[in-house]
Design an enzyme around this catalytic site. Structure first.
Site, short mmCIF file in Angstrom:
data_model
loop_
_atom_site.label_atom_id
_atom_site.label_comp_id
_atom_site.label_asym_id
_atom_site.label_seq_id
_atom_site.Cartn_x
_atom_site.Cartn_y
_atom_site.Cartn_z
N CYS A 37 0.81 -1.23 0.00
CA CYS A 37 0.00 0.00 0.00
C CYS A 37 0.84 1.28 0.00
CB CYS A 37 -0.97 -0.05 1.17
SG CYS A 37 -2.52 0.73 0.78
N HIS A 58 -3.78 -5.61 1.71
CA HIS A 58 -3.36 -5.78 3.10
C HIS A 58 -4.47 -6.57 3.77
CE1 HIS A 58 -5.97 -2.31 3.64
NE2 HIS A 58 -5.24 -1.63 2.80
N1 GLN Z 1 -2.20 7.15 1.27
C1 GLN Z 1 -2.29 6.19 0.25
C2 GLN Z 1 -3.59 6.14 -0.49
O1 GLN Z 1 -4.66 6.37 0.07
C3 GLN Z 1 -1.96 4.85 0.82
C4 GLN Z 1 -2.94 4.43 1.86
C5 GLN Z 1 -2.69 3.12 2.36
O2 GLN Z 1 -1.56 2.73 2.74
N2 GLN Z 1 -3.79 2.43 2.44
O3 GLN Z 1 -3.58 5.89 -1.65
#
Ligand code: GLN
Length: 245
Positions: A93, A191
């Site tokens: 992510c 995740h």
């Molecule tokens: N900030 C990033 C997004 O929303 C990653 C978020 C996350 O790790 N879920 O795309």
């Protein structure tokens, strides 16, 4: 064997059960007679180059990504050469986005990435949230997980995705691809956490980490009843989402 894991920014990028992924790696290594030696690599820490067999970086919000991005760029050289020399790498992510060349966040701030993966990410309107199922034909397996991101990731021409989206949004909601892989480095939005419900992927990462340490080993499968059930439940939830959107 001691499998040496470098966990990047555990204090900052840790919001998506990242410790759960590490715990799965430790337990599955132990079941095969190996020991996982997990070292934190935090802000301003040097990357102990050839001493790491598997790097891990987890997810975070834009705020945490902003805090680590420049420090990560300072670590780009040793991280890239580690992957070129066969180290394994799993990035989830927020960490996945920062392995690309750049990430433009929701506020329009352009964060530099380390260019380890051939991609760029731009945050869009609306978050892409829900269960995901991927077909990883390169491995003859599927991956089930959960995504939650605003970033839309675009792979360069010819880049290898982690999988083809069966159900869910994936990298950008339209390409039909999710994640990216390069040598033994894997980036993904999945995740939830990823490894407990996809034991084949955890084993593959461990086998690749061992290969980096000079040991070629194919693991015998474990019973994994709960793991396969978790995969089936997650895959079914993704399927009933109504196909790729
Ligand atoms: N900030 C990033 C997004 O929303 C990653 C978020 C996350 O790790 N879920 O795309």
């Amino acid at each position: 064997m001691r499998i040496r894991v470098g966990h990047l920014y555990p204090d900052y990028l840790n919001i998506y059960a990242d410790r759960g992924n590490i715990a799965v790696l430790a337990e599955r290594a132990r079941a095969r007679g190996h020991e996982l030696d997990v070292r934190a690599i935090g802000m301003h820490d040097a990357v102990p180059g050839g001493e790491i067999d598997l790097f891990y970086v987890g997810g975070g919000q834009d705020r945490e990504q902003e805090l680590v991005a420049r420090d990560l760029v300072a670590k780009a050289g040793p991280l890239r050469s580690a992957v070129e020399s066969g180290a394994a790498f799993l990035a989830v992510c927020g960490g996945y986005q920062l392995l690309g060349r750049s990430y433009r966040d929701v506020a329009g701030v352009e964060l530099p990435g380390i260019g380890l993966l051939p991609l760029v990410t731009v945050a869009g309107k609306g978050r892409m949230i829900g269960d995901v199922l991927l077909d990883c034909t390169w491995a003859g397996e599927t991956l089930a997980g959960f995504e939650n991101h605003a970033g839309r990731t675009l792979l360069d021409e010819g880049a290898e995705p982690l999988g083809r989206v069966v159900s869910g949004f994936g990298n950008d909601g339209s390409s039909g691809y999710e994640g990216c892989r390069y040598k033994r480095a894997y980036g993904t939005y999945l995740h939830g956490p990823l490894l407990p419900r996809n034991p084949w992927f955890a084993d593959r990462l461990l086998e690749e980490a061992l290969a980096h340490a000079g040991v070629e080993e194919r693991f015998a499968p474990l019973a994994d009843e709960l793991e396969h059930e978790a995969h089936a439940v997650s895959a079914e939830r993704a399927r009933t989402r109504g196909g790729r959107r």
